[in-house]
Design a protein around this motif. Sequence first.
Motif, PDB file in Angstrom:
ATOM      1  N   UNK A  50      91.418  69.833 -16.472  1.00 17.13           N
ATOM      2  CA  UNK A  50      91.923  68.496 -16.138  1.00 17.13           C
ATOM      3  C   UNK A  50      91.035  67.375 -16.675  1.00 17.13           C
ATOM      4  N   UNK A  51      90.086  67.724 -17.525  1.00 19.44           N
ATOM      5  CA  UNK A  51      89.200  66.709 -18.087  1.00 19.44           C
ATOM      6  C   UNK A  51      87.903  66.542 -17.332  1.00 19.44           C
ATOM      7  N   UNK A  52      87.745  67.246 -16.209  1.00 24.75           N
ATOM      8  CA  UNK A  52      86.550  67.094 -15.386  1.00 24.75           C
ATOM      9  C   UNK A  52      85.897  68.456 -15.144  1.00 24.75           C
ATOM     10  N   UNK A  53      84.650  68.591 -15.592  1.00 26.80           N
ATOM     11  CA  UNK A  53      83.892  69.836 -15.399  1.00 26.80           C
ATOM     12  C   UNK A  53      82.644  69.608 -14.548  1.00 26.80           C
ATOM     13  N   UNK A  54      82.602  68.479 -13.837  1.00 24.50           N
ATOM     14  CA  UNK A  54      81.417  68.097 -13.064  1.00 24.50           C
ATOM     15  C   UNK A  54      80.991  69.118 -12.018  1.00 24.50           C
ATOM     16  N   UNK A  55      81.921  69.852 -11.429  1.00 25.51           N
ATOM     17  CA  UNK A  55      81.582  70.770 -10.338  1.00 25.51           C
ATOM     18  C   UNK A  55      80.947  72.077 -10.811  1.00 25.51           C
ATOM     19  N   UNK A  56      80.871  72.284 -12.122  1.00 22.82           N
ATOM     20  CA  UNK A  56      80.367  73.546 -12.660  1.00 22.82           C
ATOM     21  C   UNK A  56      78.931  73.418 -13.151  1.00 22.82           C
ATOM     22  N   UNK A  57      78.168  74.500 -12.974  1.00 25.65           N
ATOM     23  CA  UNK A  57      76.785  74.570 -13.448  1.00 25.65           C
ATOM     24  C   UNK A  57      76.717  75.031 -14.896  1.00 25.65           C
ATOM     25  N   UNK A  58      77.739  75.743 -15.328  1.00 22.52           N
ATOM     26  CA  UNK A  58      77.794  76.338 -16.661  1.00 22.52           C
ATOM     27  C   UNK A  58      79.239  76.337 -17.118  1.00 22.52           C
ATOM     28  N   UNK A  59      79.460  76.010 -18.391  1.00 24.93           N
ATOM     29  CA  UNK A  59      80.784  76.087 -18.988  1.00 24.93           C
ATOM     30  C   UNK A  59      80.706  77.070 -20.142  1.00 24.93           C
ATOM     31  N   UNK A  60      81.609  78.045 -20.154  1.00 28.81           N
ATOM     32  CA  UNK A  60      81.638  79.072 -21.199  1.00 28.81           C
ATOM     33  C   UNK A  60      82.885  78.861 -22.051  1.00 28.81           C
ATOM     34  N   UNK A  61      82.681  78.913 -23.362  1.00 29.50           N
ATOM     35  CA  UNK A  61      83.770  78.777 -24.330  1.00 29.50           C
ATOM     36  C   UNK A  61      83.847  80.070 -25.136  1.00 29.50           C
ATOM     37  N   UNK A  62      84.806  80.946 -24.831  1.00 35.04           N
ATOM     38  CA  UNK A  62      84.880  82.217 -25.549  1.00 35.04           C
ATOM     39  C   UNK A  62      85.304  82.018 -26.999  1.00 35.04           C
ATOM     40  N   UNK A  63      84.876  82.944 -27.842  1.00 37.72           N
ATOM     41  CA  UNK A  63      85.253  82.919 -29.251  1.00 37.72           C
ATOM     42  C   UNK A  63      86.657  83.453 -29.453  1.00 37.72           C
ATOM     43  N   UNK A  64      86.936  83.824 -30.675  1.00 36.07           N
ATOM     44  CA  UNK A  64      88.252  84.324 -31.054  1.00 36.07           C
ATOM     45  C   UNK A  64      89.014  83.259 -31.818  1.00 36.07           C
ATOM     46  N   UNK A  65      89.886  83.730 -32.676  1.00 33.60           N
ATOM     47  CA  UNK A  65      90.667  82.801 -33.491  1.00 33.60           C
ATOM     48  C   UNK A  65      92.142  82.993 -33.193  1.00 33.60           C
ATOM     49  N   UNK A  66      92.846  81.901 -33.096  1.00 32.55           N
ATOM     50  CA  UNK A  66      92.455  80.529 -33.341  1.00 32.55           C
ATOM     51  C   UNK A  66      91.944  79.791 -32.095  1.00 32.55           C
TER      52      UNK A  66
END
Length: 92
Positions: A50-66
Amino acid sequence: MTKVAVVFADGFEEIEALSRAGFDCSMLGLESASVTGSHGIQVTMDGVFDGNLDEYDLVVLPGGMPGSTKLRDHQDLIASLQEVAKAGKYVA
């Protein structure tokens, strides 16, 4: 406990994205509550970014295409990740 957001886009790498490793993880679809991985596996998310990640200590962005390209090109996500980093939190 560390609170983690894993942000998914269609085409994510399933093996990288689905391990929770004992953390309190929220699976967030980039644009939808159902996301399909690079091997055609459909996964139901816990929520939608929703555009807000303030409540998280860590954000993970998995790989893979596309999937990784879709994450990279999403300007609202990039802005949120910059705020996470400014707050001294982690992005992986």
